[in-house]
Design an enzyme around this catalytic site. Structure first.
Site, PDB file in Angstrom:
ATOM      1  CD  GLU A 450      -3.084  -1.092   2.156  1.00 35.54           C
ATOM      2  OE1 GLU A 450      -4.084  -1.813   1.994  1.00 35.54           O
ATOM      3  OE2 GLU A 450      -2.934  -0.338   3.138  1.00 35.54           O
ATOM      4  CD  GLU A 546      -4.727  -5.712   2.250  1.00 34.80           C
ATOM      5  OE1 GLU A 546      -5.506  -4.942   2.837  1.00 34.80           O
ATOM      6  OE2 GLU A 546      -3.504  -5.636   2.361  1.00 34.80           O
TER       7      GLU A 546
END
Length: 864
Positions: A450, A546
């Site tokens: 991320e 995710e």
């Protein structure tokens, strides 16, 4: 020297705490074992024991060596496989080096410091909290600290330590120190094999196995001669063997590489497949280096290899989807052995918050990975805030057919790029690729978790210094890590970040203006405000790496952390302490209340809150996952890895398996929503039904029938049954065109629809459509439930016992949950019971009387 022949002790800086230490181990486990601190996962002990991480600790090892074994060898090395994290090391009061990276193996030349007889090794640990702060004062890199709800520590991005050890939104802070992997002495005269890599490619009717042996010695720029041989065990007890002469000059760091290639006919090996698509044959490869010296010294390494091809395909999407909106951009899918496979799976966090226990507790790893296999998972993403897992973990993934998406260990932060940091990262990446590369389970490397999205999205206030952080980002993940991956493992794709747009991000100088573009790469998606039982909520994606929702762990799991009845309340100090996600309980409550009815005045409110949170989580992930599987047909979505598989403590989290190993309702649901063949209905944006047939097999489904039954919630018998012809090609999802879309004029607050499949040799779990939120259902009745356990007990393979549990009801039961104090697991749970009598299997390892099991079973269910 082996660690089991060393007497280890630990001591704090003012010498007030002394005890026997275990190596491998860590300070928290040692303090618990010595009775200095209690159970670190009980109550708020994560905060109460934080003093441990501020202390300076010294580990001392006393051991003996004999002259003939060690001191007469030309090379004598002290090897630390893993030290957590910053420490200085001395041997017999002679400084021999320092360490600063828990993911790196350190090798020290100790020939001049070692002595015959008694020796003393000391490891002086710095406080990881203070080490991180000192570095941050010099090289500040955002963020400043974790959110206050985490009860954590700051600046973990400054040190090469498990990032989650300073806390995360699903776990506590335990900034441990210790020798978390083995330490030993190596004594030899020429060279040893440190690592092997295997590059396996298919060439027409044979496999080419390129082997690289990475050898080490202390003798720099020295001629090493000998023979390197490789023996590969094949099918039918056949072997193929090859040897090459070694005539190499060691480099300035004492290393050199020897290469050889084996050719294997495709008839001599079977292909390795991911779980659900075939078997996982593994073949033993033995590599031996024999030196030419008069001592006849040898070094040997054995690994298991699998023959398969894995390619991450990023090509023009219009080749698959035509010139449509969906056909814009690039595909993103894994082609295994020539077939495009939809990746079903989850995300793996460390199996223990203390890394040494993650290494040693193999039964925990066994349970988690077997549970993933049982739920038809073919891939786990090893998340970038944890650790490079143990050799045992990857060996188990090889055996079970679980592909690994391996993040490098950078997560949710910007990272410094000073020369010391870059230097230690280079060693970390190189060593771990060399250690893991040969595993057939490794599918892809990713640079970080991320961090591209965080930089572009200004998560940590980086916009004012965007050019600096952009430069740092490219220096670390592109200029430092990427060349190492390409050199050591050219056959595997390296993704700079996750999520990212893959090749499209690379075109945009590795930082895309929108890393979440659904036309490219992988995405992470979380939305706690929308109606998450509605498929229309979710955005398109090529690959969902995710996504998730929180639930609470069971009361049984919570009781391993607290016995205080006052803690079992949503607003208790205990519950607030355990919830690290800001506004976490509010989001759980919002999701529950949007679909279910729960009364705060109910004396069993907390018990129901826990149970309903698991229903809510299971249904949300089921809904989102089935959408992704359906979207193979119209968006070429080719992966669904929900967040997250496992837990590190007893707290609200996104996991499907609790810290104690218990399955949440979500994991039982995953067995169904990841089934190889699935009838998958949904409500479209107009409220009408669409039904997909999903087929993960290599053969089509032909001449099948889908049965649709309407039930009134008040009666365990269908009020209408209709059948429709159905078919689906291999490895795809197909919208079934002829199925009635309406609810036939029935009152939607009274009924629901059930779907089953009838096809030769094919099984699909039942699936359901609830036309209105459960809280609006008017016909749900309180059931009478009778539970009976058969006296006949079967012994199954893997030595487990199978009990048959009969359940009788007088009405439809929504989300029937079976629980028992007997150690074992039900085959199904969270059931929608639509028949007067059903049978559920219960598995356990130890024999228990059927009557005792019967009397121990309790039930829960949803009721307005």
């Amino acid at each position: 020297m082996k660690t089991d022949s060393v007497v280890w002790t630990f001591l704090n800086s003012n010498r007030s705490i002394l005890g026997k230490a275990d190596v491998p181990g860590g300070i928290y486990t040692d303090l618990q074992a010595n009775g200095v601190i209690g159970n670190i996962l009980a109550g708020d002990n994560d905060v109460r024991t934080r003093w441990v991480a501020h202390e300076l600790w010294t580990y001392t090892g006393q051991f003996n060596v004999s002259k003939e074994v060690v001191l007469n060898s030309r090379v004598v090395h002290l090897v630390f496989e893993g030290v957590d994290t910053a420490a200085f090391i001395s041997l017999n009061d002679n400084p021999i080096g320092s360490v600063n990276n828990m993911f790196v193996r350190y090798v020290f030349d100790i020939k001049d410091s070692l002595q015959e007889g008694s020796n003393e090794l000391k490891v002086f640990f710095l406080s990881p909290i203070q080490t991180a702060k000192v570095r941050s004062d010099k090289y500040f890199t955002a963020p400043e600290c974790v959110p206050a709800e985490y009860n954590g520590e700051c600046h973990v991005n400054q040190i090469r330590k498990m990032q989650a050890s300073f806390s995360w939104d699903w776990g506590p802070a335990f900034p441990s120190v210790g020798i978390w992997k083995p330490v030993y002495i190596e004594a030899y005269n020429t060279a040893i094999i440190r690592s092997l890599t295997t590059h396996i490619t298919k060439q027409k009717e044979e496999w080419a196995l390129n082997i690289k042996a990475y050898l080490e010695t202390s003798m720099r720029k020295t001629q090493i001669t000998g023979m390197l041989s490789a023996t590969l065990e094949l099918e039918g007890k056949q072997t193929v063997k090859k040897w090459v002469p070694v005539y190499e000059t060691s480099q300035s760091d004492g290393t050199f590489v020897v290469e050889l290639e084996l050719k294997v006919s495709e008839n001599q090996v079977r292909v390795w497949w991911p779980n659900g698509y075939g078997k996982q044959p593994l073949y033993e490869l033995n590599v031996l280096f024999a030196s030419d010296t008069s001592l006849n010294e040898t070094s040997h390494k054995r690994i298991m290899v699998g023959f398969r091809t894995v390619e991450l395909v990023e090509r023009d999407a219009s080749e698959v989807l035509g010139n449509t909106t969906a056909g814009t951009g690039l595909t993103f899918y894994f082609k295994v052995n020539g077939y495009p496979l939809f990746m079903k799976g989850s995300n793996w966090i460390p199996s223990n918050i203390l890394p040494e226990l993650g290494e040693s507790e193999t039964e925990v790893v066994d349970n988690l990975l077997k549970s993933a296999q049982d739920a038809h998972m073919a891939m786990l993403r090893v998340w970038g805030g944890g650790v490079y897992e143990s050799d045992y973990f990857y060996e188990k993934c090889d055996q079970l057919g679980i592909l690994v998406w391996q993040d490098f260990l950078f997560a949710c932060a910007m990272y410094p790029t000073d020369s010391d940091f870059i230097s230690t990262v280079e060693g970390e990446i190189e060593q771990n690729i060399l250690r893991l590369q040969h595993h057939p389970s490794i599918a892809v490397w990713a640079g970080n978790n991320e961090n591209e999205a965080a930089l572009v999205g200004n998560w940590y206030g980086t916009r004012q210094n965007f050019e600096k952080y952009q430069k740092d980002y490219i220096k670390l993940y592109v200029e430092t890590i990427k060349p190492i991956v390409q050199e050591l493992d050219p056959g595997r794709r390296y993704l700079v970040s996750s999520p990212s747009n893959g090749l499209e991000s690379e075109k945009e100088n590795y930082i895309s203006h929108n890393p979440y573009d659904p036309h490219y790469g992988d995405t992470h998606y979380y939305n706690y405000l929308a109606d998450n039982w509605n498929m229309m909520t979710y955005p398109k994606t090529r690959f969902a790496s995710e996504y998730g929702f929180q639930s609470l762990p069971s009361l049984a799991t919570m009781r391993t952390a607290t016995n205080n009845s006052e803690d079992f309340s949503v607003d208790s100090n205990y519950s607030i302490h355990r919830q690290h996600s800001p506004n976490g309980y509010s989001f759980i409550e919002l999701q529950m209340n949007s679909r279910m009815k729960i009364n705060e005045d109910d004396p069993k409110y907390f018990e129901k809150f826990v149970f309903y949170s698991q229903i809510s989580q299971a249904m949300a992930i089921k809904t989102e996952t089935e959408l992704y599987r359906q979207d193979q047909a119209n968006w070429y979505t080719m992966g669904a890895l929900y967040w997250q598989l496992n837990d590190v403590w007893q707290a609200p989290s996104w996991s499907s398996i609790e810290y104690t190993g218990r399955w949440k309702m979500l994991h039982y649901f995953a067995k169904n929503f990841f089934a190889p063949v699935l009838v998958s209905p949904r409500l479209d944006s107009t409220g009408e039904m669409e039904v997909y047939l999903i087929n993960d097999r290599f053969v089509p489904i032909m001449e099948a029938k889908i049965t649709m039954e309407f039930y009134n919630w008040s009666s365990p018998a269908p009020i209408l049954t209709k059948q429709y012809p159905a078919s689906c090609g291999p490895l795809t999802a197909t919208l079934q065109p002829n199925i009635d879309k309406t609810f036939m004029g029935y009152k939607t607050e009274e009924i629901f629809a059930k779907f089953t499949l009838q096809a030769a040799g094919v099984q699909s779990p039942p699936n359901y459509v609830f036309p209105v939120p459960l809280k609006h259902v008017t016909t749900l009745k309180k059931p009478h439930i009778e539970v009976l356990v058969s006296n006949f007990v079967m012994r199954r393979q893997r030595r487990s016992l199978e009990y048959s549990v009969q359940i009788r009801v007088d009405t439809v039961v929504a989300f029937l949950w079976l629980e028992t104090t007997v150690d074992g697991r039900f085959e199904q749970n969270g059931l929608i019971v639509t028949e007067p009598q059903i049978s559920v299997k219960f598995f356990c390892k130890e024999h228990v009387s059927p009557r005792i099991l019967e009397n121990s079973i309790t039930t829960q269910y949803y009721l307005n």
